[in-house]
Design a protein around this motif. Structure first.
Motif, PDB file in Angstrom:
ATOM      1  N   THR A 246     -51.046 -19.894  53.756  1.00 57.27           N
ATOM      2  CA  THR A 246     -49.937 -18.935  53.807  1.00 57.27           C
ATOM      3  C   THR A 246     -50.220 -17.794  54.773  1.00 57.27           C
ATOM      4  N   GLY A 247     -51.455 -17.324  54.821  1.00 56.33           N
ATOM      5  CA  GLY A 247     -51.786 -16.201  55.696  1.00 56.33           C
ATOM      6  C   GLY A 247     -51.584 -16.502  57.162  1.00 56.33           C
ATOM      7  N   SER A 248     -51.861 -17.737  57.568  1.00 58.23           N
ATOM      8  CA  SER A 248     -51.762 -18.086  58.980  1.00 58.23           C
ATOM      9  C   SER A 248     -50.394 -18.631  59.365  1.00 58.23           C
ATOM     10  N   ARG A 249     -49.710 -19.296  58.432  1.00 58.53           N
ATOM     11  CA  ARG A 249     -48.472 -19.982  58.798  1.00 58.53           C
ATOM     12  C   ARG A 249     -47.192 -19.240  58.399  1.00 58.53           C
ATOM     13  N   THR A 250     -47.243 -18.480  57.314  1.00 54.02           N
ATOM     14  CA  THR A 250     -46.014 -17.831  56.845  1.00 54.02           C
ATOM     15  C   THR A 250     -45.438 -16.834  57.850  1.00 54.02           C
ATOM     16  N   PRO A 251     -46.245 -15.956  58.470  1.00 49.61           N
ATOM     17  CA  PRO A 251     -45.647 -14.997  59.418  1.00 49.61           C
ATOM     18  C   PRO A 251     -44.894 -15.676  60.561  1.00 49.61           C
ATOM     19  N   GLN A 252     -45.457 -16.728  61.131  1.00 50.22           N
ATOM     20  CA  GLN A 252     -44.781 -17.435  62.219  1.00 50.22           C
ATOM     21  C   GLN A 252     -43.507 -18.113  61.717  1.00 50.22           C
ATOM     22  N   ALA A 253     -43.583 -18.702  60.517  1.00 45.78           N
ATOM     23  CA  ALA A 253     -42.405 -19.374  59.960  1.00 45.78           C
ATOM     24  C   ALA A 253     -41.285 -18.367  59.704  1.00 45.78           C
ATOM     25  N   VAL A 254     -41.635 -17.209  59.170  1.00 45.77           N
ATOM     26  CA  VAL A 254     -40.628 -16.188  58.874  1.00 45.77           C
ATOM     27  C   VAL A 254     -39.989 -15.664  60.155  1.00 45.77           C
ATOM     28  N   ALA A 255     -40.797 -15.412  61.171  1.00 46.58           N
ATOM     29  CA  ALA A 255     -40.243 -14.955  62.451  1.00 46.58           C
ATOM     30  C   ALA A 255     -39.251 -15.970  63.004  1.00 46.58           C
ATOM     31  N   ALA A 256     -39.582 -17.251  62.898  1.00 46.92           N
ATOM     32  CA  ALA A 256     -38.683 -18.302  63.390  1.00 46.92           C
ATOM     33  C   ALA A 256     -37.405 -18.375  62.557  1.00 46.92           C
ATOM     34  N   LEU A 257     -37.530 -18.178  61.254  1.00 47.81           N
ATOM     35  CA  LEU A 257     -36.365 -18.222  60.373  1.00 47.81           C
ATOM     36  C   LEU A 257     -35.409 -17.064  60.671  1.00 47.81           C
ATOM     37  N   VAL A 258     -35.955 -15.872  60.886  1.00 44.63           N
ATOM     38  CA  VAL A 258     -35.112 -14.724  61.228  1.00 44.63           C
ATOM     39  C   VAL A 258     -34.379 -14.985  62.540  1.00 44.63           C
ATOM     40  N   SER A 259     -35.104 -15.530  63.510  1.00 45.47           N
ATOM     41  CA  SER A 259     -34.492 -15.822  64.804  1.00 45.47           C
ATOM     42  C   SER A 259     -33.395 -16.869  64.674  1.00 45.47           C
ATOM     43  N   ARG A 260     -33.615 -17.835  63.834  1.00 44.99           N
ATOM     44  CA  ARG A 260     -32.663 -18.951  63.706  1.00 44.99           C
ATOM     45  C   ARG A 260     -31.436 -18.585  62.882  1.00 44.99           C
ATOM     46  N   PHE A 261     -31.654 -17.895  61.743  1.00 46.71           N
ATOM     47  CA  PHE A 261     -30.553 -17.682  60.802  1.00 46.71           C
ATOM     48  C   PHE A 261     -30.000 -16.259  60.794  1.00 46.71           C
ATOM     49  N   GLY A 262     -30.765 -15.284  61.259  1.00 41.74           N
ATOM     50  CA  GLY A 262     -30.270 -13.917  61.293  1.00 41.74           C
ATOM     51  C   GLY A 262     -29.817 -13.435  59.932  1.00 41.74           C
ATOM     52  N   ASP A 263     -28.635 -12.823  59.876  1.00 45.70           N
ATOM     53  CA  ASP A 263     -28.127 -12.252  58.633  1.00 45.70           C
ATOM     54  C   ASP A 263     -27.628 -13.297  57.647  1.00 45.70           C
ATOM     55  N   ARG A 264     -27.580 -14.559  58.052  1.00 45.27           N
ATOM     56  CA  ARG A 264     -27.197 -15.611  57.098  1.00 45.27           C
ATOM     57  C   ARG A 264     -28.282 -15.832  56.053  1.00 45.27           C
ATOM     58  N   TRP A 265     -29.515 -15.458  56.376  1.00 43.77           N
ATOM     59  CA  TRP A 265     -30.619 -15.584  55.418  1.00 43.77           C
ATOM     60  C   TRP A 265     -30.588 -14.359  54.507  1.00 43.77           C
ATOM     61  N   THR A 266     -30.081 -14.545  53.296  1.00 42.07           N
ATOM     62  CA  THR A 266     -29.913 -13.416  52.378  1.00 42.07           C
ATOM     63  C   THR A 266     -30.859 -13.449  51.183  1.00 42.07           C
ATOM     64  N   TYR A 267     -31.403 -14.607  50.830  1.00 41.69           N
ATOM     65  CA  TYR A 267     -32.296 -14.714  49.666  1.00 41.69           C
ATOM     66  C   TYR A 267     -33.433 -15.690  49.951  1.00 41.69           C
ATOM     67  N   SER A 268     -34.542 -15.463  49.259  1.00 40.68           N
ATOM     68  CA  SER A 268     -35.694 -16.367  49.330  1.00 40.68           C
ATOM     69  C   SER A 268     -36.189 -16.648  47.921  1.00 40.68           C
ATOM     70  N   ALA A 269     -36.699 -17.856  47.712  1.00 36.95           N
ATOM     71  CA  ALA A 269     -37.412 -18.213  46.487  1.00 36.95           C
ATOM     72  C   ALA A 269     -38.695 -18.908  46.907  1.00 36.95           C
ATOM     73  N   ALA A 270     -39.778 -18.611  46.199  1.00 37.28           N
ATOM     74  CA  ALA A 270     -41.068 -19.240  46.515  1.00 37.28           C
ATOM     75  C   ALA A 270     -41.771 -19.624  45.234  1.00 37.28           C
ATOM     76  N   ILE A 271     -42.559 -20.681  45.303  1.00 32.06           N
ATOM     77  CA  ILE A 271     -43.269 -21.149  44.109  1.00 32.06           C
ATOM     78  C   ILE A 271     -44.419 -20.227  43.737  1.00 32.06           C
ATOM     79  N   ASN A 272     -44.727 -19.260  44.610  1.00 32.51           N
ATOM     80  CA  ASN A 272     -45.814 -18.307  44.358  1.00 32.51           C
ATOM     81  C   ASN A 272     -45.507 -17.018  45.120  1.00 32.51           C
ATOM     82  N   ASP A 273     -45.799 -15.883  44.511  1.00 36.36           N
ATOM     83  CA  ASP A 273     -45.544 -14.584  45.151  1.00 36.36           C
ATOM     84  C   ASP A 273     -46.333 -14.394  46.440  1.00 36.36           C
ATOM     85  N   LEU A 274     -47.404 -15.159  46.610  1.00 39.88           N
ATOM     86  CA  LEU A 274     -48.284 -14.996  47.767  1.00 39.88           C
ATOM     87  C   LEU A 274     -47.523 -15.106  49.088  1.00 39.88           C
ATOM     88  N   TYR A 275     -46.501 -15.928  49.138  1.00 43.61           N
ATOM     89  CA  TYR A 275     -45.731 -16.105  50.371  1.00 43.61           C
ATOM     90  C   TYR A 275     -45.115 -14.783  50.838  1.00 43.61           C
TER      91      TYR A 275
END
Length: 380
Positions: A246-275
């Motif tokens: 999570t430490g190495s991959r989540t930041p890059q994934a989140v940056a890509a998600l923001v770029s792709r979806f913008g304000d359409r991304w309104t909620y997140s759910a994760a199987i662990n708070d660590l994300y």
């Protein structure tokens, strides 16, 4: 402290019920800007059920577990084999087992599996070599250590799982005295219901999971199923990121998600708070406000850093915390029942929901009275 928590719990519960009755929305909702119409719910039946379930889960507080059992059997030793001590839930449970074990004079040792199947097999083998009274399978699939499970069974070493299988209670294959966890169906459902209730049934959601862990993958699939029971909820992305990465991959994934979806991304759910700990810097860098969308809920564990993020309203709005301290005591109590020749207690902790509305000044959640209940059992 307990009186303060009781008063706050009652107040929070009342506020939650009031929210259900008036159809209001607390912090963490995707309310439109002032002067604009709030989107109508596309799933009124599901929305009503979601709001009612959320109100109930926010109010859960009192101990509902066992009040009788065998006196403490003295002089035992336990080894907690941890999937990875990077996982705050695993680490918190291991610490709780150590504390509960020490309270009745047991020796408890923790061995870190380092987050890989090979590491878990090595750690499990080391545990068996110590010839302990019992072994905890802490947060990993017993099928990944099938040979070690067989060796422990042959040596008549009782095994207790924590989040080891998909269901709480005893298991015949693999052979476990019991498995301790909240019901994954309940955790998944309340996590999805929180999103539905807060968004009024209109949300764009990203799910973060670790598909290498069957328990976690099952949970995230159940979250997905419940979310999609409301036609106004759209699953934007299903992110498979192993917990050790999570430490190495989540930041890059989140940056890509923001770029792709913008304000359409309104909620997140994760199987662990660590994300969400690892997502926060990327969201901040993207100009997102800590108390704004995407609003996030952790479907499990509820470690102290998650409570701090919720309290300070920084990139997490809710969690479904496992009662880690109470579960640590339950692990010790279940071993004690095994050593005394008794059956498992059968207790399964109820689902609790911690949000910005009921967090108070706590750093974890456990049902009030669990320590005293177990002390009365063990001291006879």
């Amino acid at each position: 402290m307990n009186r303060t928590r009781n008063r706050f719990s009652r107040t929070a519960s009342a506020l939650a019920v009031a929210t259900v009755l008036v159809g209001g929305c607390s912090l963490g909702s995707s309310s439109p800007a002032p002067g604009t119409a709030r989107p109508a719910s596309t799933c009124p039946g599901v929305l009503t059920a979601a709001k009612q379930a959320v109100a109930r889960a926010e109010g859960i507080d009192a101990w509902q577990g066992p009040t009788s059992g065998p006196r403490a059997v003295r002089g035992k030793s336990i080894v907690f084999v941890a999937e990875t001590m990077i996982n705050p839930g695993v680490a918190g449970t291991a610490k709780a087992v150590e504390e509960a074990g020490r309270s009745i004079g047991w020796n408890v040792r923790v061995i870190d599996g380092q987050g890989t199947p090979a590491g878990a097999r090595t750690a499990f083998g080391q545990a068996i070599a110590l010839r302990p009274s019992g072994i905890v399978i802490g947060g990993f699939d017993p099928n990944s250590t099938a040979e070690q499970v067989r060796q422990a069974n042959d040596a008549q070493i009782p095994l207790i799982g924590w989040h080891a299988t998909s269901r709480p209670g005893p298991s015949q294959n693999p052979r476990l005295f019991t498995n301790i966890t909240t019901r994954v169906e309940d955790v998944a459902r309340i996590s999805a219901y929180w999103i539905i209730a807060q968004s009024n049934g209109n949300a764009g959601v990203v799910i973060f999971t670790d598909s290498s862990i069957p328990f976690a993958e099952n949970k995230s699939q159940l979250i997905k199923k419940t979310l999609l029971s409301c036609s106004g909820v759209k699953l934007l992305s299903y992110q498979n990121i192993p917990l050790p990465d999570t430490g190495s991959r989540t930041p890059q994934a989140v940056a890509a998600l923001v770029s792709r979806f913008g304000d359409r991304w309104t909620y997140s759910a994760a199987i662990n708070d660590l994300y969400f700990a690892d997502a926060a810097p990327a969201l901040r860098a993207a100009g997102k406000a800590g108390d704004g969308a995407p609003f996030s809920i952790g479907a499990g564990d509820g470690d102290p850093s998650a409570f701090q993020r919720i309290r300070s309203r920084q990139f997490q709005a809710a969690t479904v915390p496992e009662p880690l301290n109470a579960q640590g005591s339950q692990i010790v109590d279940e071993f004690n029942r095994a050593f005394a020749g008794r059956p498992p207690s059968g207790y399964v902790a109820p689902v609790h929901l911690t949000t910005t509305q009921n967090i108070d000044d706590t750093t974890s959640w456990d049902p009030q009275g669990f320590r005293a209940a177990y002390e009365r059992i063990w001291n006879g």
